[in-house]
Design a protein around this motif. Structure first.
Motif, PDB file in Angstrom:
ATOM      1  N   TYR A 510      66.105  -0.547  -5.206  1.00  0.00           N
ATOM      2  CA  TYR A 510      67.437  -0.956  -4.742  1.00  0.00           C
ATOM      3  C   TYR A 510      67.375  -1.322  -3.261  1.00  0.00           C
ATOM      4  O   TYR A 510      66.693  -0.664  -2.472  1.00  0.00           O
ATOM      5  N   TYR A 511      68.129  -2.356  -2.882  1.00  0.00           N
ATOM      6  CA  TYR A 511      68.180  -2.804  -1.491  1.00  0.00           C
ATOM      7  C   TYR A 511      69.423  -2.252  -0.797  1.00  0.00           C
ATOM      8  O   TYR A 511      70.518  -2.261  -1.367  1.00  0.00           O
ATOM      9  N   TRP A 512      69.222  -1.766   0.421  1.00  0.00           N
ATOM     10  CA  TRP A 512      70.296  -1.234   1.269  1.00  0.00           C
ATOM     11  C   TRP A 512      70.258  -2.012   2.580  1.00  0.00           C
ATOM     12  O   TRP A 512      69.335  -1.827   3.389  1.00  0.00           O
ATOM     13  N   ILE A 513      71.217  -2.902   2.792  1.00  0.00           N
ATOM     14  CA  ILE A 513      71.237  -3.697   4.019  1.00  0.00           C
ATOM     15  C   ILE A 513      71.663  -2.781   5.171  1.00  0.00           C
ATOM     16  O   ILE A 513      72.685  -2.092   5.071  1.00  0.00           O
ATOM     17  N   THR A 514      70.881  -2.788   6.254  1.00  0.00           N
ATOM     18  CA  THR A 514      71.207  -1.881   7.354  1.00  0.00           C
ATOM     19  C   THR A 514      71.909  -2.587   8.512  1.00  0.00           C
ATOM     20  O   THR A 514      72.336  -1.950   9.459  1.00  0.00           O
ATOM     21  N   GLY A 515      72.044  -3.903   8.447  1.00  0.00           N
ATOM     22  CA  GLY A 515      72.732  -4.631   9.526  1.00  0.00           C
ATOM     23  C   GLY A 515      71.794  -5.596  10.230  1.00  0.00           C
ATOM     24  O   GLY A 515      70.601  -5.661   9.912  1.00  0.00           O
ATOM     25  N   ARG A 516      72.323  -6.336  11.188  1.00  0.00           N
ATOM     26  CA  ARG A 516      71.543  -7.379  11.846  1.00  0.00           C
ATOM     27  C   ARG A 516      70.470  -6.770  12.741  1.00  0.00           C
ATOM     28  O   ARG A 516      70.685  -5.747  13.376  1.00  0.00           O
ATOM     29  N   VAL A 517      69.343  -7.427  12.781  1.00  0.00           N
ATOM     30  CA  VAL A 517      68.281  -6.992  13.685  1.00  0.00           C
ATOM     31  C   VAL A 517      68.163  -7.955  14.860  1.00  0.00           C
ATOM     32  O   VAL A 517      67.287  -7.825  15.699  1.00  0.00           O
ATOM     33  N   ASP A 518      69.065  -8.946  14.920  1.00  0.00           N
ATOM     34  CA  ASP A 518      69.036  -9.893  16.042  1.00  0.00           C
ATOM     35  C   ASP A 518      70.275  -9.669  16.920  1.00  0.00           C
ATOM     36  O   ASP A 518      70.973  -8.673  16.767  1.00  0.00           O
ATOM     37  N   ASP A 519      70.567 -10.573  17.807  1.00  0.00           N
ATOM     38  CA  ASP A 519      71.708 -10.392  18.697  1.00  0.00           C
ATOM     39  C   ASP A 519      72.992 -10.948  18.106  1.00  0.00           C
ATOM     40  O   ASP A 519      73.804 -11.566  18.789  1.00  0.00           O
ATOM     41  N   VAL A 520      73.139 -10.731  16.813  1.00  0.00           N
ATOM     42  CA  VAL A 520      74.382 -11.110  16.139  1.00  0.00           C
ATOM     43  C   VAL A 520      75.113  -9.812  15.835  1.00  0.00           C
ATOM     44  O   VAL A 520      74.498  -8.836  15.416  1.00  0.00           O
ATOM     45  N   ILE A 521      76.434  -9.787  16.092  1.00  0.00           N
ATOM     46  CA  ILE A 521      77.192  -8.605  15.718  1.00  0.00           C
ATOM     47  C   ILE A 521      78.204  -8.989  14.649  1.00  0.00           C
ATOM     48  O   ILE A 521      78.532 -10.158  14.476  1.00  0.00           O
ATOM     49  N   ASN A 522      78.662  -7.991  13.924  1.00  0.00           N
ATOM     50  CA  ASN A 522      79.530  -8.230  12.783  1.00  0.00           C
ATOM     51  C   ASN A 522      80.809  -7.423  13.000  1.00  0.00           C
ATOM     52  O   ASN A 522      80.841  -6.218  12.835  1.00  0.00           O
ATOM     53  N   VAL A 523      81.863  -8.122  13.410  1.00  0.00           N
ATOM     54  CA  VAL A 523      83.110  -7.476  13.781  1.00  0.00           C
ATOM     55  C   VAL A 523      84.132  -7.775  12.691  1.00  0.00           C
ATOM     56  O   VAL A 523      84.506  -8.931  12.498  1.00  0.00           O
ATOM     57  N   SER A 524      84.532  -6.745  11.978  1.00  0.00           N
ATOM     58  CA  SER A 524      85.453  -6.923  10.839  1.00  0.00           C
ATOM     59  C   SER A 524      84.937  -7.981   9.870  1.00  0.00           C
ATOM     60  O   SER A 524      85.707  -8.782   9.342  1.00  0.00           O
ATOM     61  N   GLY A 525      83.635  -8.004   9.670  1.00  0.00           N
ATOM     62  CA  GLY A 525      83.073  -8.981   8.745  1.00  0.00           C
ATOM     63  C   GLY A 525      82.937 -10.377   9.333  1.00  0.00           C
ATOM     64  O   GLY A 525      82.480 -11.286   8.661  1.00  0.00           O
ATOM     65  N   HIS A 526      83.328 -10.554  10.596  1.00  0.00           N
ATOM     66  CA  HIS A 526      83.157 -11.863  11.237  1.00  0.00           C
ATOM     67  C   HIS A 526      81.888 -11.856  12.078  1.00  0.00           C
ATOM     68  O   HIS A 526      81.677 -10.975  12.902  1.00  0.00           O
ATOM     69  N   ARG A 527      81.089 -12.873  11.871  1.00  0.00           N
ATOM     70  CA  ARG A 527      79.821 -12.963  12.583  1.00  0.00           C
ATOM     71  C   ARG A 527      80.003 -13.525  13.970  1.00  0.00           C
ATOM     72  O   ARG A 527      80.666 -14.541  14.150  1.00  0.00           O
ATOM     73  N   MET A 528      79.388 -12.889  14.931  1.00  0.00           N
ATOM     74  CA  MET A 528      79.524 -13.349  16.295  1.00  0.00           C
ATOM     75  C   MET A 528      78.212 -13.209  17.037  1.00  0.00           C
ATOM     76  O   MET A 528      77.548 -12.192  16.927  1.00  0.00           O
ATOM     77  N   GLY A 529      77.851 -14.229  17.784  1.00  0.00           N
ATOM     78  CA  GLY A 529      76.668 -14.129  18.613  1.00  0.00           C
ATOM     79  C   GLY A 529      77.064 -13.473  19.919  1.00  0.00           C
ATOM     80  O   GLY A 529      78.046 -13.880  20.548  1.00  0.00           O
ATOM     81  N   THR A 530      76.313 -12.440  20.337  1.00  0.00           N
ATOM     82  CA  THR A 530      76.657 -11.807  21.618  1.00  0.00           C
ATOM     83  C   THR A 530      76.548 -12.833  22.743  1.00  0.00           C
ATOM     84  O   THR A 530      77.286 -12.785  23.720  1.00  0.00           O
TER      85      THR A 530
END
Ligand code: 6R9
Length: 650
Positions: A510-530
């Motif tokens: 089973y795969y468990w996504i742990t979040g972005r490993v780059d400089d992208v953040i996820n705010v309320s499901g919206h993707r944003m580049g720092t």
């Protein structure tokens, strides 16, 4: 890690389901053993004016090139509308639920056909041709769907811009796509508040003109009747234009690889990228995932709460459901207006069977307690879905036990703007569920975990998530910049598509996504580049330097934490903090509002001048004990100052 509770497939789910576990196993094995044959078969699920002979022609090695069904011809609006007319012309295609609970509308496939034909004729009348880019900046009203479908009918490429983006952001997208036709509304309406879409469009069109992109026409839907400015000769009323043209329109014959839409999304560097999707493969993949992931049956009422401004709205409000002849619900409002029971009231009102939303909404509603859920019935629900960010096990269990009363499967669907459709997900009648895991790959999807050096990791492990072979819904290029496409997705790990996500695979695979490993953040499901937020901050005259990181936020998943160094002679104050927050909102839009902003006389940098974000992340997370090695910093004292002055210390 605490012990994971497994929710087995319940007999009722399996009985109803299109796919059971044996079928999943069998199809999956076939799909990766012989993709050509698998997709040759499933490509037939849509109508082709000219059948394809070639199925798959893709390579992730230089020169990267992705083509599916390349000699086939089709039209997407024909597939989403015309082909259903004979069998379900009088079935409801779109249920529209207004911001105000007293307002709703039902649009049949026949009505949808007429509306889209009329609008297609309006586009043609004003010179929009195959391949032209049309920008759509709309509230969640049926006309947004008509606009997208009308573009596909005439072969124009739509670029939908979320209504929450600022005039500057809208202008940047108009300019990048060199779009000369814009469709908008006078105002949007959300949670009782008006959003000045036409006014924003007017500003954006002016900004675009300064960058030598001249918008020829702005087509305006009257939504609220609010006062707006008007440019004679340029601006057109939607109701007047559509009334003046014929209700018949022949769809264009498009090649499978003709562009369908551009959708801008944030990455770790630079401006948002124009993710380009094409026609045939995208539609096959969106419709197939919609059917099997949501276990969609004819007659089901399906509701995805996303906005059409995001990819989830494209694939799973519009294209997937309509290609399947489904009834798709389009909701103009927000989860907490007029009350926090709104979602469940709408479920009961329209007898929704399949409900697809985001963890941020689930967490916010969970915070309001069980009563607003429990005083609704929700008996119609058969499948619940989640998308946009990792769902924490507490929110998952609440969604399962309270919203679903413990007897509705949850599909936690992992995917991206770039992937066009869902890649990792449970199937309701096939997959035992684990709270917080996106579980297993969809047909044809081959995930791989690699370490930072690109070494392939086997078994139960943690790594960077790559996909090793193409699937039909994959993006084809970055609009106007194929080199950036190759650089961004295929250069980190040669010959593989790199997702930018970290991921764990457990002993059950089973795969468990742990979040972005780059400089992208996820705010309320919206993707944003720092980097985008940083560049908005430094465009303020009082700011000399800025660094932005994400930090854990109870509702939003991640919040935006900004470290700001001011110009010499400037003083940090609460007032200036407010001014900078407002400045970022103006530059990008409200979705980029900084949550915390700390004035920092200096930022931690290496001797070569690189900002050490790892340290800034730790400070933002309150994890002062784990700052790690700071000896390579040019000035280690900077860190002490940051820790002492952390904003809103607990
Ligand atoms: C569809 C969409 C993509 C990024 C992706 C990942 C995160 C999306 C997720 C998820 C964990 C899920 N993400 N779904 N993380 N579990 N079920 O959201 O597209 O806006 O491009 O964002 O969102 O980090 O890389 P997009």
């Amino acid at each position: 890690m605490s012990e994971v509770h497994v929710h087995k497939v319940q007999p009722a789910w399996r009985e109803r389901a299109l796919i059971d576990n044996e079928t999943y196993q069998k199809w999956y094995a076939e799909s990766v053993a012989d993709p050509e044959r698998f997709w040759a078969e499933h490509g037939k699920r849509i109508d082709w004016f000219k059948p394809y002979g070639k199925v798959k022609n893709t390579t992730f090695d230089a020169p990267v090139s992705i083509k599916w069904f390349e000699d086939g011809e089709l039209n997407v609006s024909h597939n989403c509308i015309d082909r259903h007319l004979a069998t379900r012309g009088d079935h409801v295609a779109i249920i529209w639920e207004g911001d105000d609970p007293a307002e709703d509308r039902k649009i049949t496939y026949r009505e949808l056909h007429e509306q889209v034909c009329r609008l297609a004729n309006v586009l043609k009348k004003h010179g929009v041709r195959r391949g032209d880019r049309v920008t759509i900046y709309m509230p969640m009203i049926p006309e947004a769907a008509y606009a997208m479908l009308a573009c596909t009918r005439v072969g124009a490429v739509h670029s939908v811009v979320f209504g929450g983006f600022s005039p500057d952001s809208l202008a940047g997208r108009i300019v990048d796509a060199e779009s000369t036709f814009v469709i908008t509304a006078d105002e949007g309406l959300r949670g009782g508040k008006a959003i000045p879409l036409k006014e924003n469009t007017d500003k954006a069109v002016d900004i675009a003109a300064r960058h030598h992109v001249m918008v020829k026409n702005v087509l305006v839907v009257r939504r609220t009747g609010g006062r707006i400015g008007w440019a004679d000769g340029r601006d057109l009323w939607y109701h007047e234009e559509t009334a003046a043209v014929s209700a018949d329109n022949e769809p264009e014959r498009m090649n499978a690889e003709d562009p369908l839409f551009i959708l801008y999304t944030s990455g770790s560097t630079g401006k948002p990228k124009g993710v380009l999707h094409t026609s045939g493969g995208y539609l096959v993949y969106a419709s197939m995932t919609h059917q099997y992931v949501f276990d969609y049956h004819d007659g089901d009422i399906y509701w995805c709460t996303a906005d059409v401004g995001w990819v989830t709205g494209h694939s799973y409000i519009l294209y997937g459901p309509l290609a399947n002849g489904a009834t798709t619900l389009m909701f103009e409002g927000v989860p907490n207006y007029p009350s926090v029971s709104r979602f469940w009231e709408v479920v009961d009102k329209h007898k929704v069977n399949i409900f697809y939303t985001a963890p941020t909404a689930i967490r916010a509603l969970m915070g309001a307690g069980d009563a607003p859920v429990k005083n609704t019935s929700r008996r119609s629900l058969r499948v619940l879905g989640s998308v946009g960010e990792p769902i924490n096990p507490e929110a998952w269990e609440w969604y399962f036990n309270v919203v679903g009363d413990g007897n509705v499967p949850i599909v936690d669907t992992w995917w991206q703007t770039e992937t066009g459709g869902i890649l990792i997900t449970p199937l309701p009648g096939a997959t035992d569920l684990k709270a917080g895991s996106a579980t297993r790959p969809f047909f044809g999807v081959q995930p791989q975990l690699v370490d930072n050096e690109g070494k392939v990791l086997e078994g139960a492990t943690d790594g960077n998530l790559c996909i090793v072979d193409s699937w039909p819904g994959q993006m084809r290029t970055v609009y106007g910049d194929h080199e950036r496409f190759v650089q961004t997705y295929f250069s980190t790990y040669k010959g593989k598509y790199f997702t930018g996500d970290g991921c764990r695979r457990d002993a059950d695979g089973y795969y468990w996504i742990t979040g972005r490993v780059d400089d992208v953040i996820n705010v309320s499901g919206h993707r944003m580049g720092t980097a985008e937020v940083e560049s908005a901050l430094v465009s303020h005259p009082k700011v000399s330097e800025a660094a932005v990181v994400g930090y854990p936020h109870d509702i939003k998943g991640q919040g935006i934490y900004c470290y700001v160094t001011l110009m010499a002679g400037e003083q940090g104050s609460d007032e200036l903090r407010k001014e900078l927050v407002a400045h970022v909102r103006k530059e990008i839009g409200a979705i980029a509002s900084p949550d915390k902003l700390q004035f920092a006389p200096g930022l931690p940098k290496t001797r070569s001048g690189k900002i050490m974000r790892r340290i800034l992340r730790k400070i933002a997370e309150d994890d002062f004990g784990a700052l790690g090695d700071t000896s390579t910093l040019a000035d280690p004292a900077v860190v002490d100052d940051l820790v002492t002055n952390r904003q809103n210390k607990k």
